[in-house]
Write an enzyme that holds these catalytic residues in place. Structure first.
Site, PDB file in Angstrom:
ATOM      1  N   THR A  18      12.831   6.136  10.879  1.00  0.00           N
ATOM      2  CA  THR A  18      13.835   5.142  11.251  1.00  0.00           C
ATOM      3  C   THR A  18      13.532   3.799  10.589  1.00  0.00           C
ATOM      4  O   THR A  18      12.418   3.292  10.682  1.00  0.00           O
ATOM      5  CB  THR A  18      13.883   4.966  12.779  1.00  0.00           C
ATOM      6  OG1 THR A  18      14.161   6.229  13.381  1.00  0.00           O
ATOM      7  CG2 THR A  18      14.951   3.970  13.181  1.00  0.00           C
TER       8      THR A  18
ATOM      9  N   CYS B 260      -8.215  -6.852   1.744  1.00  0.00           N
ATOM     10  CA  CYS B 260      -8.487  -5.445   2.033  1.00  0.00           C
ATOM     11  C   CYS B 260      -9.961  -5.091   1.828  1.00  0.00           C
ATOM     12  O   CYS B 260     -10.443  -4.081   2.341  1.00  0.00           O
ATOM     13  CB  CYS B 260      -7.630  -4.551   1.134  1.00  0.00           C
ATOM     14  SG  CYS B 260      -5.865  -4.752   1.411  1.00  0.00           S
TER      15      CYS B 260
ATOM     16  N   HIS C 217       4.960  -9.726   3.058  1.00  0.00           N
ATOM     17  CA  HIS C 217       4.108 -10.768   3.638  1.00  0.00           C
ATOM     18  C   HIS C 217       3.384 -11.602   2.585  1.00  0.00           C
ATOM     19  O   HIS C 217       2.699 -12.571   2.913  1.00  0.00           O
ATOM     20  CB  HIS C 217       3.126 -10.173   4.647  1.00  0.00           C
ATOM     21  CG  HIS C 217       1.971  -9.425   4.064  1.00  0.00           C
ATOM     22  ND1 HIS C 217       0.708  -9.956   4.010  1.00  0.00           N
ATOM     23  CD2 HIS C 217       1.883  -8.186   3.527  1.00  0.00           C
ATOM     24  CE1 HIS C 217      -0.117  -9.074   3.466  1.00  0.00           C
ATOM     25  NE2 HIS C 217       0.568  -7.997   3.168  1.00  0.00           N
TER      26      HIS C 217
ATOM     27  N   SER D 226       5.464  -6.490  -1.583  1.00  0.00           N
ATOM     28  CA  SER D 226       5.099  -6.566  -0.171  1.00  0.00           C
ATOM     29  C   SER D 226       5.581  -7.885   0.400  1.00  0.00           C
ATOM     30  O   SER D 226       5.250  -8.954  -0.113  1.00  0.00           O
ATOM     31  CB  SER D 226       3.579  -6.443  -0.004  1.00  0.00           C
ATOM     32  OG  SER D 226       3.231  -6.365   1.362  1.00  0.00           O
TER      33      SER D 226
ATOM     34  N   THR E  53       0.830  -1.206   0.000  1.00  0.00           N
ATOM     35  CA  THR E  53       0.000   0.000   0.000  1.00  0.00           C
ATOM     36  C   THR E  53       0.863   1.252   0.000  1.00  0.00           C
ATOM     37  O   THR E  53       0.628   2.192  -0.770  1.00  0.00           O
ATOM     38  CB  THR E  53      -0.946  -0.002   1.216  1.00  0.00           C
ATOM     39  OG1 THR E  53      -1.913  -1.036   1.047  1.00  0.00           O
ATOM     40  CG2 THR E  53      -1.674   1.333   1.358  1.00  0.00           C
TER      41      THR E  53
ATOM     42  N   GLN F 279       1.254  -9.414  -6.102  1.00  0.00           N
ATOM     43  CA  GLN F 279       0.780 -10.792  -6.227  1.00  0.00           C
ATOM     44  C   GLN F 279       1.614 -11.613  -7.215  1.00  0.00           C
ATOM     45  O   GLN F 279       1.379 -12.819  -7.358  1.00  0.00           O
ATOM     46  CB  GLN F 279      -0.690 -10.812  -6.665  1.00  0.00           C
ATOM     47  CG  GLN F 279      -1.667 -10.380  -5.606  1.00  0.00           C
ATOM     48  CD  GLN F 279      -1.757 -11.345  -4.438  1.00  0.00           C
ATOM     49  OE1 GLN F 279      -1.326 -12.488  -4.524  1.00  0.00           O
ATOM     50  NE2 GLN F 279      -2.307 -10.875  -3.328  1.00  0.00           N
TER      51      GLN F 279
ATOM     52  N   ASN G 285      -5.274  -9.562  -7.983  1.00  0.00           N
ATOM     53  CA  ASN G 285      -5.274 -10.223  -6.678  1.00  0.00           C
ATOM     54  C   ASN G 285      -6.527 -11.059  -6.408  1.00  0.00           C
ATOM     55  O   ASN G 285      -6.533 -11.858  -5.482  1.00  0.00           O
ATOM     56  CB  ASN G 285      -5.113  -9.182  -5.564  1.00  0.00           C
ATOM     57  CG  ASN G 285      -6.118  -8.058  -5.680  1.00  0.00           C
ATOM     58  OD1 ASN G 285      -6.189  -7.377  -6.702  1.00  0.00           O
ATOM     59  ND2 ASN G 285      -6.906  -7.841  -4.647  1.00  0.00           N
TER      60      ASN G 285
END
Length: 380
Positions: free
Chosen positions: A236, A323, A200, A198, A70, A178, A149
């Protein structure tokens, strides 16, 4: 437990978790600090960036670490639009993009940008000809996902990139969240300027991601502060998360050949089994689809009812994208593909990982048949 919801998120590799724990506990310094502990963290961050760049076959200076898909999509689209708005305010995308792209487009439209949403064919694909026909003198950006997706349709990224070589001032963003590890993408050969990933989705940790930004291409930063990530993304850095992500990407790409072949076989088994069930309509195209996603509907049954029925058997699948799964509206992707709203409202998505097995597929098909018959009797 049978987990068939890997497009929502994947289970982190044990080695990835071990890596995260080691870095978090032993190399916890702020990489911006001048002392030795900070220097150790900075070295690990540099190594992670180098490894991701090597795996993607790009330059380390083109890799920016983010919090996930995102943020990467927002950085690319908003950053490009805001920096180039004096050159033009027209953007091209598809009607079936992820929510993190479509919502950005809606926001930019409210700020004076003109967005063209390309249609898709019944297989969920845009055409290169439609992309080129939509181009205007004021077009500054094209954003197309590589793999949808929800249904797994693969978009013609290489062909779009080749066509865009005729329009060197137009930037090209690809959401490959994806696709990574399942469908090949050559960032350089396909003329991609920005690419979102992404962690994950490939057995890394939530809250970590990548944005590729082609060398020489500039973006307006969304986050200002301490000038981390070469002033593009202040804050950071999550050193442990990014080190873990680099390991997850290396492991996933290392398993590709064998893993993809296994997923194709399992997907074929599932498709064959689903086609034998009365009232089931498979939406994922037979050709030109990713090996890990299979979308189908059971006529006359609400998808959430069917999902909870399968959950009783310790089987976990999903409706649309994670989502959007809690919204009480039919899949926009299926509607755009011409699927009737009633059928779109009953859609189920199965999504695989390299760890799933043929034995699991057999169990899932039996469970789907069982509950399809039960729910059919209830409707009668």
């Amino acid at each position: 437990m049978i987990y068939f919801d890997n497009s929502a998120t994947t289970k982190p590799y044990k080695e990835v978790l071990d890596s995260f724990l080691t870095v978090s506990s032993e190399y916890f310094g702020n990489p911006s600090s001048l002392h030795r502990i900070g220097g150790q963290a900075e070295k690990l961050l540099t190594q992670a960036r180098d490894q991701v760049a090597m795996l993607l076959k790009v330059k380390p200076t083109e890799i920016y670490f983010t919090s996930g898909g995102t943020e990467s999509n927002n950085m690319a689209i908003k950053g490009a639009a805001l920096l180039n708005r004096n050159k033009g305010r027209h953007i091209i995308t598809s009607s079936i993009e992820h929510a993190s792209v479509l919502a950005v487009m809606e926001q930019l439209a409210r700020e004076g940008f003109d967005v063209t949403y390309l249609p898709v064919d019944p297989n969920g694909r845009v055409s290169v000809e439609d992309v080129e026909r939509a181009i205007r003198n004021e077009t500054i950006l094209v954003s197309i996902m590589q793999v949808n997706n929800e249904v797994g349709s693969i978009q013609p990224i290489a062909e779009i990139g080749e066509m865009l070589k005729k329009y060197p001032t137009i930037l090209f963003h690809v959401d490959a969240v994806q696709a990574i590890g399942k469908v090949p993408l050559s960032i350089n050969r396909n003329r991609v300027d920005f690419c979102s990933l992404s962690a994950h989705k490939f057995h890394g940790l939530k809250g970590t991601g990548v944005l590729f930004v082609r060398e020489g291409t500039r973006l307006s930063p969304l986050l200002s502060g301490g000038n981390q990530e070469r002033k593009l993304r202040s804050g950071t850095e999550n050193v442990a998360g990014f080190v873990a992500m680099a390991k997850a990407l290396r492991m996933t790409l290392g398993k590709c050949a064998q893993g993809i072949a296994a997923m194709i076989k399992i997907q074929d088994m599932l498709r064959k089994g689903l086609n034998e069930i009365a009232g089931v309509k498979v939406h994922t195209p037979l050709k030109g689809a990713a090996p890990h996603i299979l979308n189908f509907s059971l006529e006359g049954t609400k998808s959430e009812v069917f999902i909870h029925a399968l959950e009783q058997e310790d089987i976990f699948v999903s409706t649309t994208s994670a989502c959007s799964s809690k919204r009480k509206s039919p899949s926009k992707t299926l509607i755009a593909m011409g699927i009737p709203e009633q059928l779109a409202d009953s859609s189920i998505r199965i999504s695989l990982s390299f760890d799933n097995t043929e034995e699991e597929a057999i169990v899932v098909i039996h469970a789907i048949k069982k509950y399809a018959n039960q729910l059919r009797k209830v409707r009668k």
